[in-house]
Design a protein around this motif. Structure first.
Motif, mmCIF file in Angstrom:
data_model
loop_
_atom_site.group_PDB
_atom_site.id
_atom_site.type_symbol
_atom_site.label_atom_id
_atom_site.label_comp_id
_atom_site.label_asym_id
_atom_site.label_seq_id
_atom_site.Cartn_x
_atom_site.Cartn_y
_atom_site.Cartn_z
ATOM 1 N N TYR A 251 -15.707 40.940 -39.429
ATOM 2 C CA TYR A 251 -16.654 39.980 -38.872
ATOM 3 C C TYR A 251 -16.190 39.301 -37.590
ATOM 4 O O TYR A 251 -17.001 38.729 -36.876
ATOM 5 C CB TYR A 251 -16.966 38.896 -39.907
ATOM 6 C CG TYR A 251 -17.497 39.464 -41.197
ATOM 7 C CD1 TYR A 251 -18.728 40.103 -41.243
ATOM 8 C CD2 TYR A 251 -16.745 39.379 -42.360
ATOM 9 C CE1 TYR A 251 -19.203 40.646 -42.424
ATOM 10 C CE2 TYR A 251 -17.224 39.913 -43.553
ATOM 11 C CZ TYR A 251 -18.444 40.537 -43.580
ATOM 12 O OH TYR A 251 -18.914 41.067 -44.751
ATOM 13 N N GLY A 252 -14.901 39.335 -37.288
ATOM 14 C CA GLY A 252 -14.370 38.608 -36.148
ATOM 15 C C GLY A 252 -14.348 39.398 -34.855
ATOM 16 O O GLY A 252 -14.166 38.834 -33.792
ATOM 17 N N ARG B 76 -4.283 31.052 -43.352
ATOM 18 C CA ARG B 76 -4.035 32.245 -44.186
ATOM 19 C C ARG B 76 -5.126 33.278 -43.932
ATOM 20 O O ARG B 76 -5.901 33.639 -44.822
ATOM 21 C CB ARG B 76 -3.919 31.886 -45.649
ATOM 22 C CG ARG B 76 -2.758 30.976 -45.904
ATOM 23 C CD ARG B 76 -2.656 30.615 -47.339
ATOM 24 N NE ARG B 76 -1.683 29.551 -47.463
ATOM 25 C CZ ARG B 76 -0.691 29.557 -48.313
ATOM 26 N NH1 ARG B 76 -0.537 30.563 -49.127
ATOM 27 N NH2 ARG B 76 0.144 28.558 -48.370
ATOM 28 N N LEU B 77 -5.175 33.689 -42.706
ATOM 29 C CA LEU B 77 -6.213 34.579 -42.197
ATOM 30 C C LEU B 77 -6.432 35.782 -43.118
ATOM 31 O O LEU B 77 -5.489 36.465 -43.501
ATOM 32 C CB LEU B 77 -5.802 35.060 -40.800
ATOM 33 C CG LEU B 77 -6.778 35.898 -40.017
ATOM 34 C CD1 LEU B 77 -8.040 35.111 -39.716
ATOM 35 C CD2 LEU B 77 -6.139 36.356 -38.721
ATOM 36 N N ASN B 78 -7.666 36.020 -43.470
ATOM 37 C CA ASN B 78 -8.047 37.194 -44.235
ATOM 38 C C ASN B 78 -8.277 38.321 -43.224
ATOM 39 O O ASN B 78 -9.334 38.412 -42.614
ATOM 40 C CB ASN B 78 -9.314 36.907 -45.039
ATOM 41 C CG ASN B 78 -9.772 38.106 -45.841
ATOM 42 O OD1 ASN B 78 -9.406 39.244 -45.567
ATOM 43 N ND2 ASN B 78 -10.583 37.844 -46.852
#
Length: 68
Positions: free
Chosen positions: A44-45, A35-37
């Motif tokens: 941040y990614g 459930r990727l934010n």
């Protein structure tokens, strides 16, 4: 502007080209399962570079991948 289906197809093609099929599938499954934010991921990614540098890098990579 592309429709959603075209964007999804282009995105999957980009993932497969960058990661190969098995790793692209693994990424999609993990993103779905976790459930990727998306807001945090964008913050941040992504590499800590400006958008213009990221675009230039992506364009160079695409040229290398698709030049015959």
């Amino acid at each position: 502007m592309k429709i959603d289906a075209q964007i999804r197809i282009a995105g999957m093609e980009a993932l497969i080209n960058a990661l190969r099929l098995v790793e692209a599938e693994s990424f999609m499954i993990s993103a779905s399962r976790d459930r990727l934010n998306h807001a945090a991921w964008r913050r941040y990614g992504l590499p800590g570079v400006s958008l213009s540098v990221l675009v230039q890098s992506a364009n160079r990579h695409a040229e290398q991948q698709f030049s015959l």
